[in-house]
Scaffold this motif. Structure first.
Motif, PDB file in Angstrom:
ATOM      1  N   ARG A  58      -7.929  13.121   2.448  1.00  0.00           N
ATOM      2  CA  ARG A  58      -6.534  12.832   2.081  1.00  0.00           C
ATOM      3  C   ARG A  58      -6.315  11.317   1.977  1.00  0.00           C
ATOM      4  O   ARG A  58      -5.707  10.834   1.023  1.00  0.00           O
ATOM      5  N   ASP A  59      -6.849  10.576   2.943  1.00  0.00           N
ATOM      6  CA  ASP A  59      -6.671   9.126   2.950  1.00  0.00           C
ATOM      7  C   ASP A  59      -7.442   8.456   1.819  1.00  0.00           C
ATOM      8  O   ASP A  59      -6.939   7.517   1.190  1.00  0.00           O
ATOM      9  N   CYS A  60      -8.654   8.923   1.541  1.00  0.00           N
ATOM     10  CA  CYS A  60      -9.438   8.369   0.427  1.00  0.00           C
ATOM     11  C   CYS A  60      -8.714   8.578  -0.901  1.00  0.00           C
ATOM     12  O   CYS A  60      -8.623   7.664  -1.725  1.00  0.00           O
ATOM     13  N   ARG A  61      -8.218   9.784  -1.092  1.00  0.00           N
ATOM     14  CA  ARG A  61      -7.532  10.080  -2.346  1.00  0.00           C
ATOM     15  C   ARG A  61      -6.253   9.254  -2.473  1.00  0.00           C
ATOM     16  O   ARG A  61      -5.914   8.769  -3.563  1.00  0.00           O
ATOM     17  N   GLU A  62      -5.573   9.050  -1.371  1.00  0.00           N
ATOM     18  CA  GLU A  62      -4.353   8.236  -1.393  1.00  0.00           C
ATOM     19  C   GLU A  62      -4.676   6.768  -1.695  1.00  0.00           C
ATOM     20  O   GLU A  62      -3.974   6.124  -2.482  1.00  0.00           O
ATOM     21  N   ARG A  63      -5.740   6.230  -1.094  1.00  0.00           N
ATOM     22  CA  ARG A  63      -6.133   4.842  -1.387  1.00  0.00           C
ATOM     23  C   ARG A  63      -6.502   4.685  -2.861  1.00  0.00           C
ATOM     24  O   ARG A  63      -6.141   3.691  -3.499  1.00  0.00           O
ATOM     25  N   TYR A  64      -7.209   5.665  -3.406  1.00  0.00           N
ATOM     26  CA  TYR A  64      -7.575   5.626  -4.826  1.00  0.00           C
ATOM     27  C   TYR A  64      -6.318   5.631  -5.708  1.00  0.00           C
ATOM     28  O   TYR A  64      -6.187   4.813  -6.624  1.00  0.00           O
ATOM     29  N   ALA A  65      -5.395   6.547  -5.413  1.00  0.00           N
ATOM     30  CA  ALA A  65      -4.158   6.632  -6.200  1.00  0.00           C
ATOM     31  C   ALA A  65      -3.342   5.350  -6.070  1.00  0.00           C
ATOM     32  O   ALA A  65      -2.773   4.865  -7.063  1.00  0.00           O
ATOM     33  N   ASP A  66      -3.291   4.778  -4.875  1.00  0.00           N
ATOM     34  CA  ASP A  66      -2.557   3.526  -4.676  1.00  0.00           C
ATOM     35  C   ASP A  66      -3.180   2.392  -5.475  1.00  0.00           C
ATOM     36  O   ASP A  66      -2.478   1.565  -6.061  1.00  0.00           O
ATOM     37  N   ARG A  67      -4.490   2.357  -5.513  1.00  0.00           N
ATOM     38  CA  ARG A  67      -5.177   1.308  -6.269  1.00  0.00           C
ATOM     39  C   ARG A  67      -4.879   1.437  -7.764  1.00  0.00           C
ATOM     40  O   ARG A  67      -4.618   0.445  -8.447  1.00  0.00           O
ATOM     41  N   LEU A  68      -4.906   2.670  -8.278  1.00  0.00           N
ATOM     42  CA  LEU A  68      -4.570   2.880  -9.685  1.00  0.00           C
ATOM     43  C   LEU A  68      -3.144   2.432  -9.974  1.00  0.00           C
ATOM     44  O   LEU A  68      -2.881   1.779 -10.993  1.00  0.00           O
ATOM     45  N   SER A  69      -2.234   2.766  -9.083  1.00  0.00           N
ATOM     46  CA  SER A  69      -0.835   2.357  -9.258  1.00  0.00           C
ATOM     47  C   SER A  69      -0.707   0.837  -9.239  1.00  0.00           C
ATOM     48  O   SER A  69       0.022   0.250 -10.058  1.00  0.00           O
ATOM     49  N   ALA A  70      -1.402   0.204  -8.335  1.00  0.00           N
ATOM     50  CA  ALA A  70      -1.355  -1.258  -8.256  1.00  0.00           C
ATOM     51  C   ALA A  70      -1.902  -1.890  -9.522  1.00  0.00           C
ATOM     52  O   ALA A  70      -1.314  -2.853 -10.046  1.00  0.00           O
TER      53      ALA A  70
END
Length: 135
Positions: free
Chosen positions: A115-127
């Motif tokens: 869950r945390d890995c996927r969230e970090r990935y999504a946050d990076r894409l958003s950034a």
């Protein structure tokens, strides 16, 4: 003064997400959680995609969240309140004498990592999208 930050590359974040998704799917299948209702019919396809290295399917986001809820319920069934605790805290050092509870606890830690890995990935894409838009 400019502050430089170092953060994992998008490739590293994707790799970590793929690996953790695969680990979660395998352990989920090995753990045999009794789920009811629509969740039960949805998680086999999600697990198959995760095991095949496809953790970014939008249709799986809600299913994985429901799997986490099923895991919380299973833990709470084994020990009152433990599922609520396990989803919020690091339980890797908990001393558990119940083999089933330990099995579910390990799955919870793998779930949280995914869950945390996927969230970090999504946050990076958003950034990256925001930075591109600002330029």
């Amino acid at each position: 003064m400019t502050t430089l930050t170092t953060s994992p590359s998008i490739e590293d974040l994707a790799y970590a997400t793929i690996r953790s998704g695969r680990a979660f799917a395998r352990l989920w299948l090995d753990t045999s959680i009794d789920t009811r209702g629509s969740t039960r019919s949805l998680w086999p396809a999600t697990c198959r995609r995760l095991a095949e290295g496809q953790p970014f399917e939008a249709r799986d986001i809600d299913v994985v969240t429901l799997m986490g809820e099923a895991l919380r319920v299973a833990l709470n069934t084994q020990r009152a309140g433990y599922g609520d605790h396990a989803l919020c805290e690091d339980t890797s050092h908990d001393d558990l004498w119940d083999p089933r509870l330990e099995e579910l606890r390990r799955l919870t830690e793998v779930y949280k990592h995914f869950r945390d890995c996927r969230e970090r990935y999504a946050d990076r894409l958003s950034a990256e999208r925001e930075v591109a838009r600002a330029l």
